[in-house]
Design a protein around this motif. Sequence first.
Motif, PDB file in Angstrom:
ATOM      1  N   PHE A 133       0.920  -1.222  -0.043  1.00  0.00           N
ATOM      2  CA  PHE A 133       0.098  -0.078   0.079  1.00  0.00           C
ATOM      3  C   PHE A 133       0.847   1.350   0.109  1.00  0.00           C
ATOM      4  O   PHE A 133       2.006   1.277   0.646  1.00  0.00           O
ATOM      5  N   LYS A 134       0.376   2.339  -0.636  1.00  0.00           N
ATOM      6  CA  LYS A 134       1.123   3.527  -0.344  1.00  0.00           C
ATOM      7  C   LYS A 134       1.016   3.988   0.780  1.00  0.00           C
ATOM      8  O   LYS A 134       0.131   3.611   1.648  1.00  0.00           O
ATOM      9  N   ASN A 149      -4.847   4.457   1.564  1.00  0.00           N
ATOM     10  CA  ASN A 149      -3.321   4.589   2.019  1.00  0.00           C
ATOM     11  C   ASN A 149      -3.209   3.770   3.611  1.00  0.00           C
ATOM     12  O   ASN A 149      -4.142   3.989   4.455  1.00  0.00           O
ATOM     13  N   LEU A 150      -2.216   3.023   3.862  1.00  0.00           N
ATOM     14  CA  LEU A 150      -2.136   2.367   5.071  1.00  0.00           C
ATOM     15  C   LEU A 150      -0.678   2.811   5.533  1.00  0.00           C
ATOM     16  O   LEU A 150       0.484   2.609   4.977  1.00  0.00           O
ATOM     17  N   ASP A 151      -0.745   2.832   6.975  1.00  0.00           N
ATOM     18  CA  ASP A 151       0.467   2.591   7.717  1.00  0.00           C
ATOM     19  C   ASP A 151       0.507   1.347   8.937  1.00  0.00           C
ATOM     20  O   ASP A 151      -0.665   0.461   8.536  1.00  0.00           O
ATOM     21  N   ILE A 171       9.294  -0.862   4.596  1.00  0.00           N
ATOM     22  CA  ILE A 171       8.870   0.379   3.856  1.00  0.00           C
ATOM     23  C   ILE A 171       9.820   0.355   2.629  1.00  0.00           C
ATOM     24  O   ILE A 171      11.162   0.364   2.887  1.00  0.00           O
ATOM     25  N   THR A 172       9.545   0.659   1.345  1.00  0.00           N
ATOM     26  CA  THR A 172      10.538   0.913   0.341  1.00  0.00           C
ATOM     27  C   THR A 172      10.013   2.172  -0.521  1.00  0.00           C
ATOM     28  O   THR A 172       8.874   2.458  -0.389  1.00  0.00           O
ATOM     29  N   GLY A 173      10.884   2.693  -1.230  1.00  0.00           N
ATOM     30  CA  GLY A 173      10.532   3.640  -2.461  1.00  0.00           C
ATOM     31  C   GLY A 173       9.824   3.102  -3.575  1.00  0.00           C
ATOM     32  O   GLY A 173      10.070   1.819  -3.580  1.00  0.00           O
ATOM     33  N   GLU A 180      11.044   7.320  -7.012  1.00  0.00           N
ATOM     34  CA  GLU A 180      11.513   6.746  -5.923  1.00  0.00           C
ATOM     35  C   GLU A 180      11.180   7.403  -4.353  1.00  0.00           C
ATOM     36  O   GLU A 180      11.190   6.818  -3.314  1.00  0.00           O
ATOM     37  N   LYS A 181      10.704   8.552  -4.441  1.00  0.00           N
ATOM     38  CA  LYS A 181      10.325   9.125  -3.355  1.00  0.00           C
ATOM     39  C   LYS A 181       8.976   8.917  -2.647  1.00  0.00           C
ATOM     40  O   LYS A 181       8.824   9.119  -1.748  1.00  0.00           O
ATOM     41  N   GLU A 182       8.091   8.330  -3.421  1.00  0.00           N
ATOM     42  CA  GLU A 182       6.893   7.776  -3.033  1.00  0.00           C
ATOM     43  C   GLU A 182       7.016   6.677  -2.133  1.00  0.00           C
ATOM     44  O   GLU A 182       7.802   5.660  -2.651  1.00  0.00           O
TER      45      GLU A 182
END
Length: 192
Positions: A133-134, A149-151, A171-173, A180-182
């Motif tokens: 998920f973003k 969006n999820l944390d 977490i990845t880009g 890449e910053k997302e």
Amino acid sequence: MSVNYYNNNAQEFYNGTVNVEMQSLYNEFLPLIPKGGAILDAGCGSGRDTLAFKSQGFRVHSIDASAELAQLAEALIKQPVEVTTFQQFSASVQFDAVWACASLLHVPFDELPLAFSNLAIPLNEGGVFYCSFKYGDDEVERNGRFFTNLDEARLNSILATTSLTAQKLWITGDLRKGREKEQWLNAILVKG
């Protein structure tokens, strides 16, 4: 609403995703699956991941909600793609793993427990379930697409209502050039 976007922009989306290098995520997922095991590619999009899994000897069943994307994926993977939503999906076979890469994020937050539970039904006990998920804690609409969006906390609150537990979160880009910053929340879940 997102299905209409993908039906109307299928070729553009296909072209932008079919060649993205995914090996770093495959390296987290594939070693957890028995050799020659069965994978459900949930929200297969371009078919990129199905093709990669098939080339490594896995049996793959692919689903997507977009009929237009499913057609493009079928041409790539040389097998049928079932057109269905996560909430409506029903399998007559069992799977060793579920791969839901950047696909469940189009499901509204309040429908995610049903989507996760439904996809987990045909998953073997002890089977693995990858999702991404973003990273965030909200729901947004961008350019005709809806995103949940999820944390970590939001994901765990959903999982508490399912047969799935988180084995690994990271977490990845974004793996697409120029994005890449997302940030993305990746999860390996286990049915137990």
